[in-house]
Design a protein around this motif. Structure first.
Motif, PDB file in Angstrom:
ATOM      1  N   UNK A   1     -33.295  -4.770 -15.187  1.00 52.57           N
ATOM      2  CA  UNK A   1     -32.643  -3.465 -15.221  1.00 52.57           C
ATOM      3  C   UNK A   1     -31.257  -3.605 -15.843  1.00 52.57           C
ATOM      4  N   UNK A   2     -30.521  -4.596 -15.351  1.00 48.39           N
ATOM      5  CA  UNK A   2     -29.160  -4.802 -15.849  1.00 48.39           C
ATOM      6  C   UNK A   2     -29.173  -5.185 -17.325  1.00 48.39           C
ATOM      7  N   UNK A   3     -30.102  -6.062 -17.686  1.00 50.39           N
ATOM      8  CA  UNK A   3     -30.237  -6.468 -19.087  1.00 50.39           C
ATOM      9  C   UNK A   3     -30.478  -5.241 -19.970  1.00 50.39           C
TER      10      UNK A   3
ATOM     11  N   UNK B   1     -28.479  -4.006 -23.250  1.00 45.61           N
ATOM     12  CA  UNK B   1     -29.141  -3.965 -24.556  1.00 45.61           C
ATOM     13  C   UNK B   1     -29.038  -2.565 -25.153  1.00 45.61           C
ATOM     14  N   UNK B   2     -29.299  -1.581 -24.320  1.00 48.49           N
ATOM     15  CA  UNK B   2     -29.272  -0.210 -24.834  1.00 48.49           C
ATOM     16  C   UNK B   2     -27.860   0.151 -25.299  1.00 48.49           C
TER      17      UNK B   2
ATOM     18  N   UNK C   1     -26.096  -8.156 -23.965  1.00 48.66           N
ATOM     19  CA  UNK C   1     -25.238  -7.848 -25.122  1.00 48.66           C
ATOM     20  C   UNK C   1     -25.376  -8.939 -26.189  1.00 48.66           C
ATOM     21  N   UNK C   2     -25.318 -10.177 -25.748  1.00 47.16           N
ATOM     22  CA  UNK C   2     -25.426 -11.295 -26.687  1.00 47.16           C
ATOM     23  C   UNK C   2     -26.784 -11.308 -27.382  1.00 47.16           C
ATOM     24  N   UNK C   3     -27.827 -11.075 -26.608  1.00 42.72           N
ATOM     25  CA  UNK C   3     -29.176 -11.070 -27.182  1.00 42.72           C
ATOM     26  C   UNK C   3     -29.276 -10.003 -28.270  1.00 42.72           C
ATOM     27  N   UNK C   4     -28.716  -8.828 -27.980  1.00 45.10           N
ATOM     28  CA  UNK C   4     -28.779  -7.743 -28.965  1.00 45.10           C
ATOM     29  C   UNK C   4     -27.975  -8.101 -30.210  1.00 45.10           C
TER      30      UNK C   4
END
Lengths: 334, 334
Positions: A75-77, A81-82, A295-298
């Motif tokens: 959920x937090x991820x 990301x969004x 954030x980093x993944x995005x």
DNA sequence: GTGAAAGCGCTAACAC
DNA sequence: GTGTTAGCGCTTTCAC
């Protein structure tokens, strides 16, 4: 819904010129640019993203494929990301796979059909294996689970070390007989188990098979596994679980057996949640930097979209140990 | 990625025939159909959804616009929506607006640009007002919040009645001085407040302005509001909050003041969460049928997509009162 | 600097 | 039944 054609006609120019204005091309006479801008405004023109995507052979959409959005970690991820995707003009498609390789594969195909720019996912073993070779047709960033020898961007927690520190904390607080309930089907559970065992050995203890359980990462499984551990002839003094769902289940089991935390049984876990700090005593845990992971993944994903051939990266983030009441120093009785 | 053209060539037919086979049109000779199917298989052909969407002027994507996916209510909803959408071949785009009308409006435009088939949203006041007239260009279903005189499909909880029952439960258990912390910016908070006041009146009590607070529906706001209420010269005997975030904040405040639940202060709220049943004593609350809300909303949406002119519906679901320890019968002391 | 036109992959008239 | 073709809205050569 006005089209570019109508804007062109209204401005007395060609569609090419409108397109150039839209793209902020410098090769447009200011006078024309003005006329076009005016027409766009008057007609309330908004470019059709579908048409643009068909032309570009790529959309401004990314996919997020997780086992279950209701797992607070994901959920937090997803929120991170969004947020990040939105800032860059991308939309987010959400997919739940329930750790089912078949559903993962289906969703990966859906993503391909939809021409997403990229996908962030946390795959099960089989899908991870496929990822090692697969030409997906879109950028991929893996989170939460590592794929040892795959040439894919990843954002991971330092699982072994985090579990090591968590276990060491228990040991230093006087707990010796420590059981672990680990999530199966992912490298994450195994890595955390490894860190747990390393810590035991570092303190001169031998891991016991009896005290380590691999189960589906769900509340019910955590509950059942914890019950069995608590009912052992020689029950553990502490329980370590590798995610918040298993911990919730373990807590239920502890309550059901009427045991006091931490006097009769300590409990530590991974992932901060609302309940972990609200429960009494609050739960000691490793907090993952969820927002930063998402954030980093995005960011990695969008960088790869922009530059497909760049070398892959593996970002390892450190967990933070939050010491709370559920693992208070042990008071020896007897 | 083979295209329909290549399939047509491989099968020795026209693209039209391939398209017909794809659409399961009966007007194709079995022999040809076989050839086409074979070519599709051999080339691993998958239709390009973007091209299809451009043609159809509509995608097989729906949007879900909520304030924050991390609110457990919306997390549960999203899972149900995604499940249901997936079954029907639709993908889900997720948007977080933080109750900000500007972001809502931006996302609504993004949805339009993306040619989504429809949108499920839980709008703030201003957006709701706009919805009353707006020609959105896509189907819309509103959840969680009602828009009194709008001709839009809605799936709602019976807020007034649920709050009434929740409050009545407190009254019947001997609590008289009951405070309410309500979410602002939505009809939901207001309706639940109304139910609360109705119950008070039904039991011969007068609602006091001093005991009713409207605050942003977040943990911090719930915490602050609860603190102020607890610090009143004549503090309340019970606290009612209108969502789980406010309740979490209120619980923190209660803990901080060192008050015992329910002896010194009772606490009841809306929305089942992991923590509400894990905390001791567990929290009495109105459980919303979240999965059903999400599923129903998605079904209504897709029905409207299929038949845009069908009469709008307003589905009202009943909440379930889960009585637990946080509102146990009051023991009068003194 | 600007416009004409091709073409992204698909579907649906329309013709045969 | 099956094929030919126009066109969804956009961008981008390629001429001029």
């Amino acid at each position: 819904m006005a089209s570019i054609k109508e804007v062109a006609r209204a401005a007395g120019v060609s569609t090419a010129t409108v397109s150039r204005v839209l793209a902020n091309s410098p090769h447009v006479r200011p006078a024309l640019r003005e006329r076009v801008l005016k027409a766009i405004k008057e007609l309330e023109y908004r470019p059709n993203l579908i048409a643009r995507s068909l032309r570009a052979q790529q959309t401004t959409t990314i996919g997020l494929i997780v086992s279950d959005i209701r797992n607070p970690f994901f959920t937090a991820i997803s929120r991170a990301v969004e947020d990040t995707a939105y800032e860059e003009g991308y939309s987010l498609i959400l997919c739940n796979t329930d750790e089912d390789p078949k559903k993962e594969s289906i969703y990966l195909n859906v993503m391909r059909d939809a021409n997403v720019a990229g996908v962030i996912l946390s795959p099960t073993g089989p899908t991870a294996a496929g990822l090692r070779e697969l030409e997906t047709g879109f950028a991929v960033v893996v989170i939460d689970r590592s794929i040892p020898d795959a040439d894919v961007d990843m954002v991971l927690l330092d699982n072994v070390d985090s579990a090591y520190r968590l276990t060491r904390h228990l040991l230093e607080n006087g707990y010796q007989r420590i059981a672990a309930i680990c999530g199966e089907r992912s490298t994450t559970g195994r890595e955390r188990c490894a860190g747990y065992e390393q810590a035991l050995r570092a303190y001169g203890l031998l891991p016991t098979a009896e005290l380590v359980r691999f189960v589906p990462p769900q509340i019910e499984a955590g509950y059942a596994a914890a019950l069995r551990l608590l009912d052992l002839p020689e029950p553990p003094e502490a329980l370590l679980t590798t995610n918040s769902l298993l911990a919730a289940g373990a807590l239920e089991a502890i309550r059901e057996r009427g045991l006091r935390i931490p006097d009769e049984i300590a409990l530590v876990t991974f992932d901060e949640t609302t309940w972990a700090s609200l429960v009494q005593p609050p739960i000691t845990l490793i907090e993952q930097p969820t927002y930063e992971i998402g954030k980093t993944a995005t960011e990695l994903l969008l960088q790869r979209v922009a530059e497909p051939e760049r070398p892959t990266r593996r970002v390892i983030l450190k967990g933070r140990l939050l010491v709370r009441g559920s693992s208070a120093p042990r008071v020896r009785c007897g």
